[in-house]
Design an enzyme around this catalytic site. Structure first.
Site, PDB file in Angstrom:
ATOM      1  N   HIS A  25       0.810  -1.230   0.000  1.00  0.00           N
ATOM      2  CA  HIS A  25       0.000   0.000   0.000  1.00  0.00           C
ATOM      3  C   HIS A  25       0.846   1.286   0.000  1.00  0.00           C
ATOM      4  O   HIS A  25       0.693   2.178   0.821  1.00  0.00           O
ATOM      5  CB  HIS A  25      -1.093  -0.002   1.075  1.00  0.00           C
ATOM      6  CG  HIS A  25      -0.684  -0.117   2.522  1.00  0.00           C
ATOM      7  ND1 HIS A  25       0.302   0.639   3.091  1.00  0.00           N
ATOM      8  CD2 HIS A  25      -1.164  -0.895   3.514  1.00  0.00           C
ATOM      9  CE1 HIS A  25       0.407   0.333   4.374  1.00  0.00           C
ATOM     10  NE2 HIS A  25      -0.478  -0.603   4.643  1.00  0.00           N
ATOM     11  N   HIS A  79      -5.636  -7.851  14.970  1.00  0.00           N
ATOM     12  CA  HIS A  79      -5.667  -6.681  14.079  1.00  0.00           C
ATOM     13  C   HIS A  79      -6.498  -7.011  12.845  1.00  0.00           C
ATOM     14  O   HIS A  79      -6.339  -8.076  12.253  1.00  0.00           O
ATOM     15  CB  HIS A  79      -4.214  -6.339  13.704  1.00  0.00           C
ATOM     16  CG  HIS A  79      -4.045  -5.161  12.802  1.00  0.00           C
ATOM     17  ND1 HIS A  79      -4.959  -4.136  12.728  1.00  0.00           N
ATOM     18  CD2 HIS A  79      -3.040  -4.827  11.940  1.00  0.00           C
ATOM     19  CE1 HIS A  79      -4.524  -3.239  11.855  1.00  0.00           C
ATOM     20  NE2 HIS A  79      -3.372  -3.628  11.368  1.00  0.00           N
ATOM     21  N   GLU A  81      -6.632  -5.431   9.846  1.00  0.00           N
ATOM     22  CA  GLU A  81      -6.138  -5.133   8.500  1.00  0.00           C
ATOM     23  C   GLU A  81      -6.008  -6.438   7.706  1.00  0.00           C
ATOM     24  O   GLU A  81      -5.641  -7.479   8.244  1.00  0.00           O
ATOM     25  CB  GLU A  81      -4.779  -4.407   8.585  1.00  0.00           C
ATOM     26  CG  GLU A  81      -4.436  -3.663   7.305  1.00  0.00           C
ATOM     27  CD  GLU A  81      -3.287  -2.669   7.498  1.00  0.00           C
ATOM     28  OE1 GLU A  81      -2.686  -2.629   8.583  1.00  0.00           O
ATOM     29  OE2 GLU A  81      -3.007  -1.923   6.533  1.00  0.00           O
ATOM     30  N   ASP A  83      -4.158  -7.987   5.677  1.00  0.00           N
ATOM     31  CA  ASP A  83      -3.006  -8.895   5.582  1.00  0.00           C
ATOM     32  C   ASP A  83      -2.977  -9.858   6.772  1.00  0.00           C
ATOM     33  O   ASP A  83      -2.224 -10.832   6.750  1.00  0.00           O
ATOM     34  CB  ASP A  83      -1.680  -8.122   5.462  1.00  0.00           C
ATOM     35  CG  ASP A  83      -1.546  -6.975   6.438  1.00  0.00           C
ATOM     36  OD1 ASP A  83      -2.575  -6.490   6.948  1.00  0.00           O
ATOM     37  OD2 ASP A  83      -0.417  -6.543   6.691  1.00  0.00           O
ATOM     38  N   HIS A 146      -1.679   0.095  15.132  1.00  0.00           N
ATOM     39  CA  HIS A 146      -1.844   1.372  14.466  1.00  0.00           C
ATOM     40  C   HIS A 146      -3.254   1.581  13.915  1.00  0.00           C
ATOM     41  O   HIS A 146      -3.480   2.562  13.192  1.00  0.00           O
ATOM     42  CB  HIS A 146      -0.802   1.485  13.335  1.00  0.00           C
ATOM     43  CG  HIS A 146      -1.008   0.486  12.218  1.00  0.00           C
ATOM     44  ND1 HIS A 146      -1.270   0.891  10.936  1.00  0.00           N
ATOM     45  CD2 HIS A 146      -1.032  -0.853  12.194  1.00  0.00           C
ATOM     46  CE1 HIS A 146      -1.414  -0.169  10.159  1.00  0.00           C
ATOM     47  NE2 HIS A 146      -1.281  -1.233  10.890  1.00  0.00           N
ATOM     48  N   ASP A 165       1.038  -5.699  14.598  1.00  0.00           N
ATOM     49  CA  ASP A 165       1.993  -5.076  13.673  1.00  0.00           C
ATOM     50  C   ASP A 165       3.192  -4.429  14.390  1.00  0.00           C
ATOM     51  O   ASP A 165       4.236  -4.209  13.767  1.00  0.00           O
ATOM     52  CB  ASP A 165       1.293  -4.018  12.820  1.00  0.00           C
ATOM     53  CG  ASP A 165       0.646  -4.625  11.579  1.00  0.00           C
ATOM     54  OD1 ASP A 165       1.042  -5.736  11.184  1.00  0.00           O
ATOM     55  OD2 ASP A 165      -0.254  -3.986  11.002  1.00  0.00           O
ATOM     56  N   TYR A 192       9.836   0.265   9.064  1.00  0.00           N
ATOM     57  CA  TYR A 192       8.460  -0.061   9.435  1.00  0.00           C
ATOM     58  C   TYR A 192       7.924   0.984  10.413  1.00  0.00           C
ATOM     59  O   TYR A 192       6.814   1.492  10.264  1.00  0.00           O
ATOM     60  CB  TYR A 192       8.407  -1.470  10.061  1.00  0.00           C
ATOM     61  CG  TYR A 192       7.005  -2.000  10.122  1.00  0.00           C
ATOM     62  CD1 TYR A 192       6.472  -2.727   9.063  1.00  0.00           C
ATOM     63  CD2 TYR A 192       6.186  -1.742  11.209  1.00  0.00           C
ATOM     64  CE1 TYR A 192       5.168  -3.183   9.095  1.00  0.00           C
ATOM     65  CE2 TYR A 192       4.887  -2.193  11.256  1.00  0.00           C
ATOM     66  CZ  TYR A 192       4.390  -2.921  10.196  1.00  0.00           C
ATOM     67  OH  TYR A 192       3.092  -3.360  10.222  1.00  0.00           O
ATOM     68  N   HIS A 225       4.648  -9.395  11.203  1.00  0.00           N
ATOM     69  CA  HIS A 225       5.495  -9.344  10.000  1.00  0.00           C
ATOM     70  C   HIS A 225       6.953  -9.565  10.406  1.00  0.00           C
ATOM     71  O   HIS A 225       7.412  -9.024  11.418  1.00  0.00           O
ATOM     72  CB  HIS A 225       5.443  -7.969   9.325  1.00  0.00           C
ATOM     73  CG  HIS A 225       4.120  -7.597   8.753  1.00  0.00           C
ATOM     74  ND1 HIS A 225       3.593  -8.194   7.628  1.00  0.00           N
ATOM     75  CD2 HIS A 225       3.216  -6.660   9.127  1.00  0.00           C
ATOM     76  CE1 HIS A 225       2.418  -7.636   7.351  1.00  0.00           C
ATOM     77  NE2 HIS A 225       2.168  -6.705   8.248  1.00  0.00           N
TER      78      HIS A 225
END
Lengths: 400, 53
Positions: A25, A79, A81, A83, A146, A165, A192, A225
């Site tokens: 993104h 989370h 999001e 991914d 986040h 994250d 990151y 990640h």
């Protein structure tokens, strides 16, 4: 696919590596990334987070090397999001739609907004401690670190923090732990932080203080990640403390673009001026450097200098892209100055100064603008601006 | 006075205000300045909804 790794007794990393992704993104991921998911075996088999939807089959296949995925009893979503949640619908269908899905209050709301269906949501509150099977978990809401739904899951028995994250890095390789990769991972973690968390630095500071007060024993940090911090998790915690304080250092980042190399010449003279004062400098042409790499350089800088030609009464579009990006990530405690060449109207420097002002940066000079092509006296002015920036920065640092 | 909830989940409670950003306790949501933003996520006032009760 890789052989699932047992990271602690009965706890496996079962996520997937995305070797190919280069644009996450709008964040450049030159070494791909991983979507980490964790399987905890016990009286109840628990899956913490999932992967991007297109990797769902691969993750289930990883799990099937350990147990029949249908034997998963509980899913925890740290989370929303995609991914990390993308594979949740497939997983829930596979294991049974009625199986409990643990998440934060905002996680429930956001998962509904993503998948438009109901799951057996079990909302957990900040600080709540629960026993699932033979394992005890504590949940820590980390709103806006986040996303509104973000939370940490802490496995009390093993002192493992599943940190969503936070503490992650976009890195995909054949190394899975901090002790295997060493300091090579730090630039990935810094990038990151700079691109995903910098604007929430005050929240990071507050969280680190809270965690400090809780005296939480952390033997391992498993982010969603990149590599797992098992050898020295305090290293990344200390790095987050440093980055979130946004302390300026003796370094200047000069960012510019140019149409006919006039602004380039100005940028080079400013850079020489900065260097003449023994201050570190990084000159970054916005058409050669990705915005996310520029951002990574900025976090430790004490000053940013931006140069733009004037195009159609405005700043150059590529500079506007980078400025919008930087502004959103809210760098603090920085000196700023602008420069640029122009043809007739010359609005760019003024527009850049307005941007700096909105960003609450310390503008130390009205900036240098030059009509068409700079001559020696103009380049000397640019050199002097570089000297002024460097001197002001050194003076500021000496007072801290 | 009514509490208001932001899209991110932050709750503005007039009883506590937002002292970090210069908002005194006792300030109603409607009296917050137009440029006040959510201290948690940065969203503007129009992203808030009045809470029930």
């Amino acid at each position: 696919m890789y052989k699932p790794i047992e990271i602690a007794d009965g706890i496996y990393s079962v996520g997937c590596r995305d070797w190919d992704i280069r644009d996450f993104h709008g964040y450049s991921t030159y070494e791909g990334t991983t979507y980490n998911a964790f399987l905890l075996l016990g009286e109840k088999n628990i899956l913490i987070d999932t992967v991007k939807e297109k990797f769902a089959e691969e993750m289930l296949s990883n799990i099937s090397r350990i147990i029949d995925p249908k034997k998963i009893d509980v899913v925890i979503s740290n989370h929303t999001e995609m991914d990390h949640s993308g594979a949740i619908p497939k997983v829930m269908e596979f294991i049974g739609k009625d199986k409990p899905l643990y998440c934060s209050k905002m996680g429930k709301k956001n998962l509904k907004s993503h998948f438009h269906r109901d799951f057996n949501f079990q909302v957990v509150g900040n600080g709540e401690q629960i026993k699932i099977g033979n394992r005890t978990f504590a949940f820590l809401e980390t709103r806006m670190l986040h996303w509104p739904d973000s939370m940490f899951t802490y496995l009390v028995d093993d002192a493992i923090l599943f940190s969503s994250d936070a503490f992650g890095q976009h890195y995909s390789g054949d190394k899975f732990f901090d002790d295997e990769i060493g300091d090579e991972i730090i630039p990935h973690a810094r990038k990151y932080y700079a691109n995903i968390l910098l604007h929430f630095s005050p929240r990071v500071q507050a969280l680190l203080k809270d965690v400090g007060k809780m005296n939480l024993k952390i033997d391992m940090i498993c982010p969603d990640h990149g590599i797992i911090w098992r050898d020295n998790p305090s290293k990344i915690i200390e790095a987050y403390d440093t980055w979130s304080k946004q302390e300026p250092t003796k370094k200047v980042v000069v960012i510019f673009d140019s149409m006919w190399d006039s602004t380039t010449k100005m940028a080079r003279s400013i850079t020489s001026g900065i260097e003449s004062e023994d201050v570190h400098v990084r000159l970054m042409n916005t058409r050669k450097w990705h915005r996310s790499d520029i951002m990574t350089e900025i976090i430790e800088a004490g000053a940013i200098v931006v140069g733009s030609p004037t195009l159609n009464n405005s700043i150059f579009p590529v500079i506007a892209d980078v400025m919008t990006y930087i502004k959103g990530l809210r760098p603090q405690n920085k000196i700023a100055a602008a420069f640029g060449s122009y043809g007739w109207s010359g609005e760019a420097v003024k527009i850049l100064n307005n941007e700096f002002s909105e960003m609450k940066l310390d503008i130390i000079d009205e900036g240098v603008k030059v009509q068409y092509v700079p001559e020696e006296k103009d380049l000397n002015k640019c050199f002097d601006l570089g000297v002024k920036i460097a001197k002001t920065l050194k003076e500021k640092l000496s007072k801290r | 006075m009514d509490k208001y909830e932001c899209v991110c989940g932050y709750v503005y409670d007039p009883a506590t205000g937002d002292p970090d950003n210069g908002i005194e306790p006792g300030t109603s949501f409607t009296d917050l300045p137009g440029d006040w933003v959510c201290p948690l996520c940065g969203a503007t006032k129009d992203n808030f909804e009045k809470m029930d009760g």
